[in-house]
Design an enzyme around this catalytic site. Structure first.
Site, mmCIF file in Angstrom:
data_model
loop_
_atom_site.group_PDB
_atom_site.id
_atom_site.type_symbol
_atom_site.label_atom_id
_atom_site.label_comp_id
_atom_site.label_asym_id
_atom_site.label_seq_id
_atom_site.Cartn_x
_atom_site.Cartn_y
_atom_site.Cartn_z
ATOM 1 N N HIS A 36 5.971 20.568 -6.293
ATOM 2 C CA HIS A 36 6.190 20.985 -7.676
ATOM 3 C C HIS A 36 6.974 22.298 -7.688
ATOM 4 C CE1 HIS A 36 2.735 18.492 -9.218
ATOM 5 N NE2 HIS A 36 2.258 18.733 -8.020
ATOM 6 N N GLU A 118 2.842 23.881 -5.116
ATOM 7 C CA GLU A 118 3.801 24.477 -6.047
ATOM 8 C C GLU A 118 4.715 25.427 -5.284
ATOM 9 O OE1 GLU A 118 4.228 24.074 -9.321
ATOM 10 O OE2 GLU A 118 2.359 23.178 -10.026
ATOM 11 N N HIS A 157 7.223 15.884 -7.867
ATOM 12 C CA HIS A 157 6.520 15.577 -9.119
ATOM 13 C C HIS A 157 7.375 14.631 -9.970
ATOM 14 C CE1 HIS A 157 3.930 17.471 -12.570
ATOM 15 N NE2 HIS A 157 3.541 16.255 -12.265
ATOM 16 N N ASP A 167 10.425 18.433 -11.797
ATOM 17 C CA ASP A 167 10.335 19.310 -10.627
ATOM 18 C C ASP A 167 10.113 18.514 -9.332
ATOM 19 O OD1 ASP A 167 7.756 18.850 -11.966
ATOM 20 O OD2 ASP A 167 6.873 20.298 -10.610
#
Length: 188
Positions: A36, A118, A157, A167
């Site tokens: 992400h 992330e 993602h 993303d």
């Protein structure tokens, strides 16, 4: 020393526990890693806001955008900062709230069987070499601990929630990441 599979904790990651997680469903096996991106405020890097957001401590009055995410409770297993440092929010053994409505190869609810990482970034600003190296190291550890997560089962993602999420975006160089991941694997 306990293994990643036993502890769920990434070595060398700073621990910042999020309340936004739950148990994985009975019988759910980790078999996917989802990449992400996030930046808070959008397009800004280096501040404490991502961590505060994932830990439900964000001051929503600090920036106009923050009002748009008031009440949102999300998390990821870990965040890789621009300098390559890693912050872990949820044990890999638990179900982080990172994917939302999602599907990978016909299997719905990717949160149940995935690890969410992330990257501090945006869809259109290039990621740093330190981030690619750190992501490859984390991915290699996850692949070693859970062999069902193959290099082919490291995805974005955008791939598990197409039309809803974009993303890690066009700025993420999958070829570069996969080359670094392959070199990381050669060292084992």
């Amino acid at each position: 020393m306990q293994s990643l599979r036993e502890t769920g904790r990434l070595p060398k990651a700073r621990w910042s526990p999020s309340p936004n997680f739950g148990p994985r469903p009975e019988g759910a096996a980790i078999s996917l890693l989802v990449v992400h991106n996030i930046s808070l405020p959008p397009g800004q890097f280096g501040g404490p806001e991502i961590e505060e957001f994932f830990c439900n401590r964000l001051d929503h009055s600090a920036h106009p955008f923050f009002e748009t995410i008031r009440g949102v409770e999300v998390s990821a297993h870990a965040l890789i900062r621009r300098d390559g440092s890693v912050v872990q929010f949820v044990s890999l053994l638990e179900r982080a709230w990172h994917a939302g409505r999602s599907c990978f190869e016909g299997e719905e609810e990717c949160n149940d069987f995935s690890v969410g990482i992330e990257l501090e970034g945006t869809d259109d600003i290039p990621y740093t070499p330190d981030q690619y190296r750190a992501l490859a190291q984390v991915a290699r550890m996850v692949i070693a601990a859970w062999p069902s997560v193959t290099e082919e089962r490291v995805t974005g993602h955008c791939d598990i929630a197409p039309g809803r999420k974009t993303d890690p975006g066009p700025a993420f160089d999958w070829a570069e990441f996969r080359a670094i991941l392959a070199r990381t694997g050669d060292k084992e």
